[in-house]
Motif scaffolding. Structure first.
Motif, PDB file in Angstrom:
ATOM      1  N   ASP A  23       0.811  -1.220   0.000  1.00 61.85           N
ATOM      2  CA  ASP A  23       0.000   0.000   0.000  1.00 61.85           C
ATOM      3  C   ASP A  23       0.846   1.272   0.000  1.00 61.85           C
ATOM      4  O   ASP A  23       0.312   2.370  -0.100  1.00 61.85           O
TER       5      ASP A  23
ATOM      6  N   GLU B 154       0.154   3.703  -2.784  1.00 64.42           N
ATOM      7  CA  GLU B 154      -1.203   4.174  -3.025  1.00 64.42           C
ATOM      8  C   GLU B 154      -1.281   5.673  -2.766  1.00 64.42           C
ATOM      9  O   GLU B 154      -0.844   6.156  -1.728  1.00 64.42           O
ATOM     10  N   LEU B 155      -1.855   6.373  -3.716  1.00 66.31           N
ATOM     11  CA  LEU B 155      -1.941   7.831  -3.628  1.00 66.31           C
ATOM     12  C   LEU B 155      -3.378   8.243  -3.342  1.00 66.31           C
ATOM     13  O   LEU B 155      -4.050   8.819  -4.185  1.00 66.31           O
ATOM     14  N   ASP B 156      -3.853   7.956  -2.150  1.00 69.13           N
ATOM     15  CA  ASP B 156      -5.220   8.336  -1.850  1.00 69.13           C
ATOM     16  C   ASP B 156      -5.251   9.414  -0.760  1.00 69.13           C
ATOM     17  O   ASP B 156      -4.277   9.642  -0.061  1.00 69.13           O
ATOM     18  N   ARG B 157      -6.402  10.066  -0.643  1.00 71.34           N
ATOM     19  CA  ARG B 157      -6.555  11.188   0.287  1.00 71.34           C
ATOM     20  C   ARG B 157      -6.369  10.779   1.734  1.00 71.34           C
ATOM     21  O   ARG B 157      -5.827  11.531   2.528  1.00 71.34           O
ATOM     22  N   SER B 158      -6.833   9.608   2.095  1.00 78.22           N
ATOM     23  CA  SER B 158      -6.729   9.183   3.499  1.00 78.22           C
ATOM     24  C   SER B 158      -5.261   9.078   3.930  1.00 78.22           C
ATOM     25  O   SER B 158      -4.926   9.387   5.066  1.00 78.22           O
ATOM     26  N   ARG B 159      -4.392   8.652   3.029  1.00 75.23           N
ATOM     27  CA  ARG B 159      -2.958   8.566   3.358  1.00 75.23           C
ATOM     28  C   ARG B 159      -2.368   9.943   3.522  1.00 75.23           C
ATOM     29  O   ARG B 159      -1.558  10.171   4.413  1.00 75.23           O
TER      30      ARG B 159
ATOM     31  N   TRP C 140       5.685   7.893  -2.368  1.00 75.39           N
ATOM     32  CA  TRP C 140       4.616   8.497  -3.171  1.00 75.39           C
ATOM     33  C   TRP C 140       5.193   9.159  -4.417  1.00 75.39           C
ATOM     34  O   TRP C 140       4.602   9.098  -5.490  1.00 75.39           O
TER      35      TRP C 140
END
Length: 166
Positions: free
Chosen positions: A100, A103-108, A153
Motif C-alpha cells: 500500500d 497508493e496515492l489516496d486522500r486518506s494517506r 509516493w
C-alpha cells in the motif's frame, strides 16, 4: 594558546555557520595579502583556528577553504539523511502493508498531515535536559518515516505519469 590543528572529524562537530575568515593577529590593517585565518566556533574560544599566510592571495584561499568545508559537510549530512530515509523506505516495503506504500489516496495524505502535526507539537514542546536527546531521536525517526512515505509516493507518481510528474 592556539587551538590544536583541526582534524576532519571536527568538521561535523562545529556549527557550520560559525566558520569564518578573519584577519590574522599580525594583519591589523586587514591587508588582502597579509595573514588571514580560518576560524570556527565561539569567538571567545575558537574550536578551530589556522592561518593562511604563505599564499599569493591568503584571504581568497581562506574563503575557499571555508566554502569548501561548508559544502562538504552539507553533502555529508544530506547523504546520511538520505541513507536513513532509504533504510526506512526499505523497512516499510518489507512490512505486510508495504504494497500500500505506493497508493496515492486522500486518506494517506490526511494521515501523513496528522503525523506531521503531532511532530510539530512535540518539536515545540520543551523537554527536560535529560529528555532532550531522546526527544531529538524521536523527532528524527518520525521525520525519517514521513520522508520515506513521501519518497514512496513520489516514486508512484513517477511510475504512473513519467519523470516530470505530468
Amino acid at each position: 594558546m592556539q587551538p590544536p590543528i583541526p582534524i576532519p572529524d571536527q568538521i561535523g562537530t562545529v556549527d557550520l555557520a560559525s566558520w569564518a575568515v578573519v584577519p590574522g593577529p599580525s594583519n591589523v590593517d586587514k591587508d588582502e595579502h597579509g595573514a588571514w585565518a580560518v576560524t570556527a566556533g565561539d569567538e571567545e574560544q575558537y574550536a578551530l583556528y589556522f592561518e593562511v599566510a604563505d599564499a599569493a592571495h591568503p584571504r581568497q584561499v581562506a574563503e575557499f577553504i571555508v566554502e569548501a568545508v561548508r559544502a562538504h559537510a552539507t553533502r555529508l549530512r544530506l547523504s546520511a539523511a538520505f541513507d536513513d530515509i532509504l533504510r526506512e523506505r526499505e523497512r516499510l516495503r518489507t512490512h505486510p502493508a508495504g504494497a500500500d506504500l505506493y497508493e496515492l489516496d486522500r486518506s494517506r495524505v490526511v494521515a501523513m498531515m496528522a503525523q506531521l502535526g503531532e511532530l510539530a507539537a512535540e518539536a515545540y514542546e520543551p523537554a527536560s535536559a535529560s529528555e532532550q536527546d531522546a526527544q531529538t531521536q524521536r523527532i528524527y525517526d518520525e521525520v525519517t518515516h514521513l520522508a520515506a512515505l513521501a519518497v514512496s509516493w513520489l516514486e508512484a507518481i513517477h511510475a504512473r505519469y513519467g519523470a516530470d510528474g505530468a
